[in-house]
Every structure is written in structure tokens, then in C-alpha cells.
Design a protein around this motif. Sequence first.
Motif, PDB file in Angstrom:
ATOM      1  N   GLY A  10       0.837  -1.197   0.000  1.00  0.00           N
ATOM      2  CA  GLY A  10       0.000   0.000   0.000  1.00  0.00           C
ATOM      3  C   GLY A  10       0.871   1.247   0.000  1.00  0.00           C
ATOM      4  N   ALA A  11       0.195   2.396  -0.104  1.00  0.00           N
ATOM      5  CA  ALA A  11       0.916   3.635  -0.419  1.00  0.00           C
ATOM      6  C   ALA A  11       1.137   4.553   0.773  1.00  0.00           C
ATOM      7  N   GLY A  12       1.080   4.038   1.987  1.00  0.00           N
ATOM      8  CA  GLY A  12       1.398   4.912   3.127  1.00  0.00           C
ATOM      9  C   GLY A  12       0.533   4.658   4.344  1.00  0.00           C
ATOM     10  N   VAL A 110       7.191  -3.901  -0.668  1.00  0.00           N
ATOM     11  CA  VAL A 110       7.289  -2.923  -1.757  1.00  0.00           C
ATOM     12  C   VAL A 110       6.182  -1.873  -1.632  1.00  0.00           C
ATOM     13  N   TRP A 111       6.558  -0.619  -1.771  1.00  0.00           N
ATOM     14  CA  TRP A 111       5.623   0.504  -1.638  1.00  0.00           C
ATOM     15  C   TRP A 111       4.536   0.416  -2.715  1.00  0.00           C
ATOM     16  N   GLY A 112       3.276   0.599  -2.316  1.00  0.00           N
ATOM     17  CA  GLY A 112       2.183   0.561  -3.294  1.00  0.00           C
ATOM     18  C   GLY A 112       2.047  -0.835  -3.857  1.00  0.00           C
ATOM     19  N   ASP A 113       2.121  -0.918  -5.186  1.00  0.00           N
ATOM     20  CA  ASP A 113       2.098  -2.215  -5.870  1.00  0.00           C
ATOM     21  C   ASP A 113       3.384  -2.353  -6.683  1.00  0.00           C
ATOM     22  N   PRO A 114       3.942  -3.566  -6.729  1.00  0.00           N
ATOM     23  CA  PRO A 114       5.227  -3.746  -7.429  1.00  0.00           C
ATOM     24  C   PRO A 114       5.164  -3.536  -8.935  1.00  0.00           C
ATOM     25  N   MET A 115       3.947  -3.477  -9.531  1.00  0.00           N
ATOM     26  CA  MET A 115       3.908  -3.316 -10.997  1.00  0.00           C
ATOM     27  C   MET A 115       3.939  -1.856 -11.424  1.00  0.00           C
ATOM     28  N   LEU A 116       3.855  -0.928 -10.480  1.00  0.00           N
ATOM     29  CA  LEU A 116       3.693   0.473 -10.859  1.00  0.00           C
ATOM     30  C   LEU A 116       4.918   1.307 -10.485  1.00  0.00           C
ATOM     31  N   TYR A 117       5.650   1.742 -11.511  1.00  0.00           N
ATOM     32  CA  TYR A 117       6.847   2.558 -11.292  1.00  0.00           C
ATOM     33  C   TYR A 117       7.672   2.046 -10.112  1.00  0.00           C
ATOM     34  N   ASP A 118       7.943   0.771 -10.177  1.00  0.00           N
ATOM     35  CA  ASP A 118       8.793   0.153  -9.162  1.00  0.00           C
ATOM     36  C   ASP A 118       9.626  -0.898  -9.876  1.00  0.00           C
ATOM     37  N   THR A 144      -2.238   0.990  -4.805  1.00  0.00           N
ATOM     38  CA  THR A 144      -1.282   1.940  -5.385  1.00  0.00           C
ATOM     39  C   THR A 144      -1.592   3.375  -4.950  1.00  0.00           C
ATOM     40  N   SER A 145      -0.610   4.248  -5.209  1.00  0.00           N
ATOM     41  CA  SER A 145      -0.842   5.669  -4.913  1.00  0.00           C
ATOM     42  C   SER A 145      -1.926   6.234  -5.825  1.00  0.00           C
ATOM     43  N   ILE A 146      -2.151   5.633  -6.985  1.00  0.00           N
ATOM     44  CA  ILE A 146      -3.223   6.117  -7.874  1.00  0.00           C
ATOM     45  C   ILE A 146      -4.581   5.844  -7.223  1.00  0.00           C
ATOM     46  N   MET A 186       3.205  10.846 -11.994  1.00  0.00           N
ATOM     47  CA  MET A 186       3.945  10.373 -10.813  1.00  0.00           C
ATOM     48  C   MET A 186       5.398  10.827 -10.951  1.00  0.00           C
ATOM     49  N   LEU A 187       6.143  10.717  -9.885  1.00  0.00           N
ATOM     50  CA  LEU A 187       7.584  10.987  -9.924  1.00  0.00           C
ATOM     51  C   LEU A 187       7.872  12.342 -10.575  1.00  0.00           C
ATOM     52  N   ASP A 188       7.167  13.360 -10.145  1.00  0.00           N
ATOM     53  CA  ASP A 188       7.354  14.676 -10.757  1.00  0.00           C
ATOM     54  C   ASP A 188       8.152  15.593  -9.838  1.00  0.00           C
ATOM     55  N   TYR A 208       1.709  12.819   0.335  1.00  0.00           N
ATOM     56  CA  TYR A 208       1.735  11.977   1.552  1.00  0.00           C
ATOM     57  C   TYR A 208       0.397  11.238   1.721  1.00  0.00           C
ATOM     58  N   LEU A 209      -0.177  10.770   0.623  1.00  0.00           N
ATOM     59  CA  LEU A 209      -1.499  10.146   0.696  1.00  0.00           C
ATOM     60  C   LEU A 209      -1.498   8.965   1.657  1.00  0.00           C
ATOM     61  N   GLY A 210      -2.551   8.859   2.426  1.00  0.00           N
ATOM     62  CA  GLY A 210      -2.680   7.722   3.345  1.00  0.00           C
ATOM     63  C   GLY A 210      -1.957   7.917   4.661  1.00  0.00           C
ATOM     64  N   MET A 243       6.302  13.153  -1.357  1.00  0.00           N
ATOM     65  CA  MET A 243       5.871  12.265  -2.435  1.00  0.00           C
ATOM     66  C   MET A 243       4.517  12.756  -2.863  1.00  0.00           C
ATOM     67  N   ASP A 244       4.378  13.145  -4.128  1.00  0.00           N
ATOM     68  CA  ASP A 244       3.083  13.620  -4.581  1.00  0.00           C
ATOM     69  C   ASP A 244       2.742  13.038  -5.944  1.00  0.00           C
ATOM     70  N   ILE A 245       1.476  13.095  -6.230  1.00  0.00           N
ATOM     71  CA  ILE A 245       0.930  12.488  -7.452  1.00  0.00           C
ATOM     72  C   ILE A 245      -0.275  13.332  -7.835  1.00  0.00           C
TER      73      ILE A 245
END
Length: 256
Positions: A10-12, A110-118, A144-146, A186-188, A208-210, A243-245
Motif C-alpha cells: 500500500g501507499a502509506g 514494496v511501496w504501493g504495488d510492485p507493478m507500478l513505477y517500481d 497503489t498511490s493512484i 507520478m515521480l514529478d 503523503y497520501l494515506g 511524495m506527490d501524485i
Amino acid sequence: MRNVLVVGIGAGNPEHMTVQAINALNKADILFIPTKGDAKVQLADVRRDIVSRYVTNPHSRVVEFEVPVRQVADRSYHRSVDDWHAAIATAYERLLIEELAEGQTGAFLVWGDPMLYDSTLRIIDRVRALQTVAFDYAVIPGITSIQALAASHRIPLNLVGKPVEITTGRRLAESFPHKSETAVVMLDGEQAFMKIDDPEARIFWGAYLGTEQEIIISGRLAHVRDDILTTRAAARAQHGWIMDIYLLQKGEDFEE
Ligand SMILES: C[S@@+](CC[C@H](N)C(=O)[O-])C[C@H]1O[C@@H](n2cnc3c(N)ncnc32)[C@H](O)[C@@H]1O
């Protein structure tokens, strides 16, 4: 054979943990927690909190390891990422050989989900290709953070029947608004939304979602972008990291 579980945490928010992820952590003999230096100490703290809340297996052990830092000097972006992944693969190889015995299971949180920008899964492939330590692996998905962004803003991600593009700050100019009507960014590190000049564009931003520090701002981009810029800068200065999105969108449901 050793076993590796790549677990999305999860994302936080520790409550993002799924039942499957909790069960996976409890199957592991070793729980690998990455640390990323002082500024992002909170990311390791979320993982420690997850372990202390949910891991009831008295025989498991936590192993913290420092993630190599990406070197950017004198090399292209691709070269820099490739070198970085190689360095992390060497660190993983050492962890699997030194910390995990034959027949044991290790879990990477792994932060969020491992398939997303990881890149954990790419790095696991690299370690397998080295053929110095044999192991099997499985992936457990995470929030995910999304998803966290859409939930906090109480919005669906897509307009009815329309596609969504997921991109980075570096590449935003190639997509929104001419190629995609909905873009998740993401990653901006450069606040690429400041360069979007479309009066119809809407933004849904979250940092800082979550976590307890969560901040969200939404509205017409032209109206809120300066607010996001100053809020972001102040939060980053206060916490030492951010961390922002965000989601950029134009158009309406059912519009052709
Ligand atoms: C390396 S990517 C990891 C993404 C992660 N695997 C996921 O599933 O969300 C890091 C980026 O994800 C986004 N992100 C992750 N967690 C976030 C959070 N709690 N709040 C805001 N953005 C977050 C940010 O855009 C950040 O730059």
C-alpha cells in the motif's frame, strides 16, 4: 530452493494492507526492509509499523538494508538507471545468499504495488540471471498511490469509456492535453503541471497520501496551480521530503 515474496504494502496507510499481503508476511522467515537515508526515514517507519501490527509469526526476523543511491553525474538517464538497478541487484543477491537459508522464504515489502513505477521485479529478474542463488518468487498486489489519490478525492479515474495515461513529470508535455484527456502524473520533481496551459484542465493533487500528513488540493488548474506550488514547497521544507501524485483531466463524461 529459496522463496521470495514481493509484497505490495500500500501507499502509506498501514490499513492498505490486504489480507493476502498480511498472510504473505506471516509466511516469511525474513522480512527485508529497505532504508533510503535520513530524509525518507518515514517510508521505512511505515514498513516497520506494518511488521509490528500484522506479523505474528514469532520465528521471523527483520533485515534492514540500505538501498544504493542512483548516481547521475556524467551519464545519461538510462545509463544512470541501469547502473543503479545493477547495484541494487548486487545488494539483493548478497541478502539472499547471506540472510536466507536454503528452503526459507524472504519477503520484500514494496511501496504501493510492485507493478507500478517500481523496479523490484526487474531487479529480481537480474538476480535470477546472475545464476548465483536459485530461488522462486511470487507477487502479492497492493493498493497503489493512484488508488489512494482517487479515493481521497472521491473521483473515478477515467471519464466514461475514455482511456487514462500514466506518466512521469519528465514526460507529461508529450501527453496531456493533446494526446490524453486524463493523465496521472507520478515521480514529478519538476512540477510539470506549471507548464500546462489549457483553460479547461482540472487537477486533483495529493501528497503523503494515506499518512497523517496527507494534503489534497483540486480545482481548475489555472486557479489552483500556484496554491499547489507553494503548499508543496512548504510541506517539503517542513518534512524534508515529499511524495506527490496528480491527475490532470479535461473534457466531460459522455462527451465525444
Ligand atoms: C517509485 S514510485 C512508486 C509507486 C508505487 N509502486 C505505487 O504503487 O504507488 C513513487 C511515486 O509514487 C507516488 N506516490 C507513492 N506513494 C505516494 C503517496 N503516499 N502520496 C503521494 N504520492 C505517492 C509519487 O508520485 C512518487 O513519486
